[in-house]
Design an enzyme around this catalytic site. Structure first.
Site, mmCIF file in Angstrom:
data_model
loop_
_atom_site.group_PDB
_atom_site.id
_atom_site.type_symbol
_atom_site.label_atom_id
_atom_site.label_comp_id
_atom_site.label_asym_id
_atom_site.label_seq_id
_atom_site.Cartn_x
_atom_site.Cartn_y
_atom_site.Cartn_z
ATOM 1 N N LYS A 1 -1.366 -7.932 -4.218
ATOM 2 C CA LYS A 1 -2.284 -6.822 -3.972
ATOM 3 C C LYS A 1 -1.457 -5.533 -3.937
ATOM 4 C CE LYS A 1 -5.523 -4.777 -0.681
ATOM 5 N NZ LYS A 1 -5.970 -4.754 0.729
ATOM 6 N N HIS B 1 0.843 -1.199 0.000
ATOM 7 C CA HIS B 1 0.000 0.000 0.000
ATOM 8 C C HIS B 1 0.879 1.250 0.000
ATOM 9 C CE1 HIS B 1 -2.513 -3.178 1.734
ATOM 10 N NE2 HIS B 1 -3.545 -2.528 1.246
#
Length: 227
Positions: free
Chosen positions: A147, A120
């Site tokens: 991700k 992230h």
């Protein structure tokens, strides 16, 4: 196209209720266990044995990674290991956790369980070249699913994510990718159309687990235009 909807409750009992309710309309339920203070292994087992018919992705995000888990890193990781032991179909392990710990999860998982290795960036969207290197690090670490979620400061930032999804598709690497923030909402809507393994939506306003999440009813109504 899959919708992952988070459970962000701050008590075990509420989390169990939300899990069961959200499972009725989500494709995947993300259990944000970092929101539940002092969650024990027994409490996690209780949550994981809630009778639902769809898979769960267990996430225990540290404060450094934008979450609320404030305890020792070893305790945070241990709860994720318990989630794996208790049958979580997906467990989210941050790339920053380190390859040795990720390897430990890969060794412990059962054949149908998947390790989501996540990255992230809460301030910006790096260039495609940088994002591609991040994805390669995730692949090298053994990610079942990569991700990669960044923050959009301009509409053009979404293009970097779209290019990344295409790159993952070309090598048949499952990926979840989108931009956070108001300017990243277009990627939340369109990423699954381009091949993102799932996208995130909230149940309703106030249930967001990240900036820019759209409620699932709006997501589904927009998707009807394209399907």
């Amino acid at each position: 196209m899959k919708l992952s909807i988070p459970v962000v409750a701050t008590t075990l009992e509420q989390a169990k209720k939300d899990f069961k309710r959200i499972a009725e309309f989500a494709d995947v339920v993300e259990l944000r266990i970092d929101n539940i203070p002092n969650l024990t292994s027994d409490g996690l087992k209780d949550l994981m044995t809630t009778k639902v018919t769809i898979p769960a992705c267990v996430t225990n995000r540290s404060e450094e990674e934008g979450g609320k888990f404030a305890g020792p890193e070893s305790a945070r990781v241990k709860l994720l290991e318990y989630a794996l032991e208790h049958g979580a179909e997906y467990v989210d392990v941050e790339l920053a956790t380190g390859t040795q710990i990720i390897k430990r999860f890969l060794e412990k998982k059962r054949p149908k369980q998947q390790i989501v290795v996540s990255y992230h960036n809460f301030t910006q969207t790096p260039s495609f070249a940088v994002l591609e290197k991040v994805m390669q690090r995730q692949i090298d670490a053994g990610a079942s699913i990569c991700k990669i979620v960044t923050f959009a400061n301009s509409p053009e930032d979404n293009i970097q994510i779209f290019k990344l999804i295409e790159a993952a598709n070309q090598i048949k690497q499952p990926i979840v990718s989108m931009c956070m923030g108001k300017l990243g909402q277009i990627s939340r809507l369109t990423a699954p159309l381009l091949g993102s393994y799932w996208t995130f939506a909230c149940e309703k306003a106030g249930g967001e687990s990240a900036p820019g999440q759209i409620d699932y009813k709006t997501m589904l109504s927009v998707w009807k235009i394209f399907t």
